[in-house]
Design an enzyme around this catalytic site. Structure first.
Site, short mmCIF file in Angstrom:
data_model
loop_
_atom_site.label_atom_id
_atom_site.label_comp_id
_atom_site.label_asym_id
_atom_site.label_seq_id
_atom_site.Cartn_x
_atom_site.Cartn_y
_atom_site.Cartn_z
N CYS A 73 -23.88 60.03 29.59
CA CYS A 73 -23.42 61.17 28.86
C CYS A 73 -21.87 61.18 28.72
CB CYS A 73 -23.92 62.62 29.34
SG CYS A 73 -25.51 62.73 29.06
N GLY A 100 -23.12 58.33 24.68
CA GLY A 100 -24.44 58.81 24.23
C GLY A 100 -24.74 59.29 22.69
N ASN A 139 -22.59 65.12 33.02
CA ASN A 139 -22.79 63.85 32.94
C ASN A 139 -23.17 63.35 34.24
OD1 ASN A 139 -20.31 60.84 32.91
ND2 ASN A 139 -22.66 61.04 32.74
N GLY A 140 -24.36 62.80 34.54
CA GLY A 140 -24.97 62.35 35.74
C GLY A 140 -26.42 62.57 35.85
N CYS A 187 -19.31 54.14 39.96
CA CYS A 187 -20.36 53.46 39.56
C CYS A 187 -19.67 52.11 38.92
CB CYS A 187 -21.00 54.48 38.27
SG CYS A 187 -21.91 53.17 37.26
N TYR A 216 -20.13 47.65 31.69
CA TYR A 216 -20.81 47.61 30.51
C TYR A 216 -20.26 49.24 29.89
CZ TYR A 216 -24.29 49.34 26.97
OH TYR A 216 -25.03 49.63 26.08
N SER A 276 -19.23 44.92 24.14
CA SER A 276 -19.00 44.86 25.64
C SER A 276 -18.69 43.75 26.36
CB SER A 276 -19.94 45.58 26.58
OG SER A 276 -21.32 45.13 25.86
N ASP A 294 -22.34 37.74 27.73
CA ASP A 294 -22.51 39.17 27.72
C ASP A 294 -22.39 39.81 29.07
OD1 ASP A 294 -23.61 41.37 26.63
OD2 ASP A 294 -25.47 40.79 26.30
N ASP A 295 -22.26 40.98 29.00
CA ASP A 295 -22.34 41.70 30.37
C ASP A 295 -23.22 42.06 31.16
OD1 ASP A 295 -22.52 43.86 28.01
OD2 ASP A 295 -23.33 44.55 29.80
N CYS A 308 -31.32 52.57 38.07
CA CYS A 308 -30.26 53.75 38.16
C CYS A 308 -30.88 55.09 38.34
CB CYS A 308 -29.06 53.60 37.55
SG CYS A 308 -27.83 54.76 37.67
N CYS A 343 -20.65 52.12 43.76
CA CYS A 343 -22.02 52.19 44.17
C CYS A 343 -22.65 50.83 43.20
CB CYS A 343 -22.77 53.32 43.03
SG CYS A 343 -24.46 53.27 43.15
N CYS A 355 -27.93 49.23 41.54
CA CYS A 355 -28.39 48.50 40.31
C CYS A 355 -28.43 46.98 40.55
CB CYS A 355 -28.03 48.72 38.84
SG CYS A 355 -26.08 48.62 38.82
P1 AMP Z 1 -31.84 43.79 27.02
O1 AMP Z 1 -32.38 43.35 25.80
O2 AMP Z 1 -32.62 45.00 27.68
O3 AMP Z 1 -31.74 42.69 28.17
O4 AMP Z 1 -30.43 44.59 26.81
C1 AMP Z 1 -29.44 43.84 27.13
C2 AMP Z 1 -28.21 44.26 26.52
O5 AMP Z 1 -28.20 45.67 26.51
C3 AMP Z 1 -26.76 43.87 27.14
O6 AMP Z 1 -26.04 43.18 25.94
C4 AMP Z 1 -26.05 45.07 27.52
O7 AMP Z 1 -24.76 44.99 26.86
C5 AMP Z 1 -26.57 46.20 27.01
N1 AMP Z 1 -27.13 47.16 28.05
C6 AMP Z 1 -26.87 47.17 29.29
N2 AMP Z 1 -27.24 48.12 29.97
C7 AMP Z 1 -27.71 49.00 28.95
C8 AMP Z 1 -28.15 50.46 29.15
N3 AMP Z 1 -28.34 51.00 30.36
N4 AMP Z 1 -28.61 50.82 27.78
C9 AMP Z 1 -28.38 50.20 26.69
N5 AMP Z 1 -27.82 48.85 26.63
C10 AMP Z 1 -27.53 48.28 27.70
#
Ligand code: AMP
Length: 451
Positions: free
Chosen positions: A2, A28, A102-103, A236, A242, A283, A345-346, A382, A434, A437
């Site tokens: 959030c 959000g 937020n949290g 965090c 990300y 990201s 990717d992140d 998380c 933290c 995850c």
């Molecule tokens: P997935 O298909 O579930 O592996 O989603 C991975 C992608 O979602 C990556 O490109 C991340 O940038 C993005 N991502 C990472 N964490 C989250 C999150 N908590 N909510 C939404 N997207 C996320």
């Protein structure tokens, strides 16, 4: 997940809150809301959807007064429904009060049960509502004392804003899980999740709110106290990886610079033989630039992101479901054709996005795809405010890296190490962050064992 924004002492309080929420929209997208105060009474408007869809000029004009708080929501606790949209606004013995959170609280179920047993009626599924009940039940005389008494009973992650007729209050939990900064607008003071919101309204960063600190802003200025002893080890790390916007300064670190360092570190640890480095936008961009810089492999644009997907996306039938990622991302054939590509990717959560991206890159002519992830495998959910699924759905909690590479159909897959992550945030052992995850080391007791 959030975002919160509050302002005290500005003629255009609700307009600036609208703009601040706009800058925090990445935190959000499910609902948005603003509560304003004209010094005598509070006014609320909230609805489902993006900030720009929820608010019209007419709605904003009715949110009168010189102070306001706002919230953008992505549900972590409670389902996506209007009744859970924030800010919450109530009238209690002490007057009117609004809250934006937020949290995520880790003892909210127990609190709720005990409050319900003593007669409290809840209107939402949100953990935040318990805080309001605790404040309303407090026998203390001032709002500040009531807030402190209420928060001494909650555990977990909170960066909270409260607005009464006469005051704006910001509080950050002792671990400092979620960010919160104090800024100055042309007139008046601002509290916001991220500095990018201050930039948009041409405000100035004063400082980060300390873990365990409470800031009260009223006609006499800013008053600070530290009612909760700071633990200072819960920032965090996933905000840096990300969640936050790259142009923000978060926990004293430039998010962009951190992400670039993550990419540099990743290239050192996990090199690849390739012709081209591309990012999964948005990201992954900074990390991909860092990776290219360190590896000497040219950076180019291989994926374009559409920024117009919005909330109109309706989960389609199975036969066309794979269009989902294509709505968001499309491959640039001219860059990719005949190339060995490193794609940065992140993070990988479920693995479904990566799988679709790799297929998309190959369909556009890439001859090899080497997936590099600028954080360690996410293996634990998380409980502090990021929306991650259960262990069952987190692909890395039940599959080896080789198995994930096979699933996503990449020619190679490698992640950043936990040490590399720490190095990039100038804290090699990540002792002030933290990392639950990635490590499963939760900083608070949990109501139930991680599933
Ligand atoms: P997935 O298909 O579930 O592996 O989603 C991975 C992608 O979602 C990556 O490109 C991340 O940038 C993005 N991502 C990472 N964490 C989250 C999150 N908590 N909510 C939404 N997207 C996320």
């Amino acid at each position: 997940m959030c975002g919160v924004f509050g302002i005290f002492g500005h003629e255009e309080a609700s307009n600036l809150t609208y703009l601040g929420l706009h800058a925090l929209q990445h935190r959000g997208q499910e609902s948005a809301g603003i509560v304003s105060s004209n010094g005598q009474a509070l006014n609320l408007f909230r609805d489902m959807g993006l900030v720009a869809d929820v608010f019209t000029a007419e709605v904003i004009s009715k949110l009168e007064g010189k102070s306001a708080i706002g919230h953008v929501r992505y549900s972590t606790a409670g389902v996506s429904k209007l009744k859970n949209a924030q800010p919450f606004m109530v009238t209690y013995a002490g007057g009117q009060l609004a809250v934006a959170h937020n949290g995520n609280l880790v003892n909210s179920d127990a609190l709720r049960r005990s409050l319900e047993q003593s007669g409290a009626i809840f209107q939402s599924d949100s953990d935040t509502e318990a805080i309001i009940h605790l404040i309303a039940r407090s026998k203390r005389s001032t709002l500040e004392e009531r807030v402190v008494e209420a928060l001494s009973q909650v555990q977990g992650a909170y960066s909270l804003l409260f607005l009464s007729e006469k005051k704006l209050i910001g509080v950050r939990d002792p671990f400092g899980f979620r960010p919160l900064v104090l800024g100055k607008a042309k007139s008046g003071y601002v509290l916001a999740s991220e500095t990018t919101a201050l930039d948009l309204i041409e405000g100035e960063l004063v400082r980060e709110i300390d873990p365990g600190e409470m800031v009260v802003i009223d006609e006499d200025g800013v008053h600070t106290s530290r009612p909760f002893a700071a633990v200072r080890k819960g920032r965090c790390i996933f905000e840096q990886v990300y969640f936050a916007r790259s142009d923000s300064t978060l926990f004293g670190l430039s998010v962009y610079e951190t992400r670039k360092k993550l990419g540099i570190q990743l290239a050192k640890e996990q090199p690849a033989e390739a012709d081209l480095v591309i990012a999964v936008p948005d990201s992954g961009v900074a990390a991909a630039i860092g990776y290219a810089q360190q590896s000497g492999i040219p950076y180019d644009v291989g994926l374009i992101r559409s920024h117009y997907v919005g909330r109109t996306f309706i989960e389609p039938q199975q036969s066309i479901r794979h269009f989902g990622v294509k709505l968001k991302l499309s491959a640039v054939r001219a860059t990719l054709k005949g190339k060995r590509v490193v794609v940065v990717d992140d993070s990988i959560v479920r693995g479904t996005t990566s799988r679709k991206i790799v297929k998309m890159l190959k369909a556009a002519g890439a001859i090899e795809v080497h997936l590099r992830i600028s954080s360690p495998p996410i293996t634990w959910p998380c409980y502090y405010g990021i929306d991650t699924p259960s262990r069952k759905e987190l692909i890395a909690s039940s599959h080896s890296i080789e198995e994930i590479a096979t699933y996503v159909t990449a020619d190679s897959l490698a992640y950043l190490s936990q040490e590399g992550l720490g190095t990039a945030v100038n804290d090699p052992s990540a002792a002030t962050f933290c990392t639950a995850c990635f490590s499963g080391q939760y900083l608070t007791p949990l109501a139930v064992a991680p599933q």
